[in-house]
Design an enzyme around this catalytic site. Structure first.
Site: not given
Length: 307
Positions: A233, A262, A281
């Site tokens: 994360r 994000e 990601h």
């Protein structure tokens, strides 16, 4: 008597066919590929789902309050930081995760980022395409014999540890919850991870206690020239501190797959920094993991509903 089927809400625009096959007794409603919290609240209010499968977006107290029939929130993956677990517990809603379903995919991506950092893959590729031949001036980092420090020794961390061990690396790791570790992983405290690692890879969930775990102070405690990899994360890293450490040479390079905000918006301070390798990601985004996470999320939710 009502014949309306109970609803599964998916905070995404699709679900793998094998997962859908498990949900034949339910109506499946999709929230779209980038649902906002308000979108999710509105859908909960309209459909009153018994279960939510969380792919994208956040599920907070307002969504739970809008769905009085909600019994379970099931994460399509392992990280549950986008779910308000305190609010769920207060309402008796179970939160479950498909832990390990994407372990192979994420561990492989962590290895790819580690190798990209150690071998300057992205920079050398750009130089080659620009017509340069840097054989006489470039030296890569050899990972054999180096120490890799892992923060988090769950399914992903342990799979990545096995890969690093196979390359001849010494593997140390910190995880207060890990038990019965394999012989090739040495359990240490965080101070030892910072002090002894030539490369550090993050594999832990984001919590209130470990936000900005990698910051100016902890980065300064690391070996000069350390490599940093994050497939967990983005909130685990103080991004401004990492950029400063990159520019000072304290951190030689970083491979990052997750970020504080994000999706990353342009311009971003990381953009154009040749010693930071970026990916959006997608560590757990493979065709195989998509199926495994979908099936795991569906099975976990059904286990609660039928429990």
């Amino acid at each position: 008597m009502s014949t309306k089927r109970p609803v599964f809400l998916v905070t995404g625009n699709d679900l793998a066919a094998p997962a859908l096959a498990l949900l034949g007794d339910y109506e499946v409603i999709y929230a779209g590929k980038a649902p906002t919290e308000d979108d999710i609240v509105a859908l909960c209010r309209h459909h009153d789902p018994v279960a939510i499968i969380v792919r994208y977006g956040k599920v907070g107290a307002a969504a739970m309050a809008a769905a009085p029939s909600l019994k379970v929130i099931s994460k399509h993956g392992s990280g549950t930081d986008t779910i308000d677990k305190t609010a769920a517990a207060a309402r008796g809603i179970q939160v479950v995760a498909a832990a390990g379903a994407n372990a192979a995919a994420v561990a492989e991506h962590a290895l790819a980022l580690l190798l990209a950092c150690a071998k300057s893959v992205v920079t050398l590729n750009a130089r080659m395409h620009a017509g340069h031949w840097d054989k006489a001036t470039h030296k890569s980092v050899e990972l054999e014999g180096r120490t890799i420090g892992l923060v988090g020794l769950g399914a992903i961390g342990l799979r990545f540890a096995r890969m690093c061990d196979a390359m001849g690396m010494r593997v140390i790791g910190f995880d207060p919850f890990a038990k019965d570790l394999p012989a090739h992983v040495q359990s240490v405290d965080l101070a030892t991870v910072w002090r002894e690692s030539d490369a550090i890879s993050l594999h832990c969930p984001l919590t209130a206690d470990n936000a900005k775990l990698l910051n100016a102070q902890t980065l300064a405690a690391c070996r000069k020239g350390v490599l940093i990899v994050n497939t967990a994360r983005g909130g685990l890293i103080d991004e401004a501190a990492l950029l400063e450490a990159i520019r000072s040479g304290q951190v030689a390079s970083a491979g990052l797959d997750s970020f504080a905000v994000e999706p990353m918006t342009a311009p971003h301070p990381f953009h154009g920094e040749p010693r930071i390798t970026l990916s959006p990601h997608i560590g757990g985004v493979t065709a195989d993991a998509y199926v495994k996470m979908g099936v795991g999320a569906a099975q976990n939710a059904l286990a609660v509903l039928h429990g």
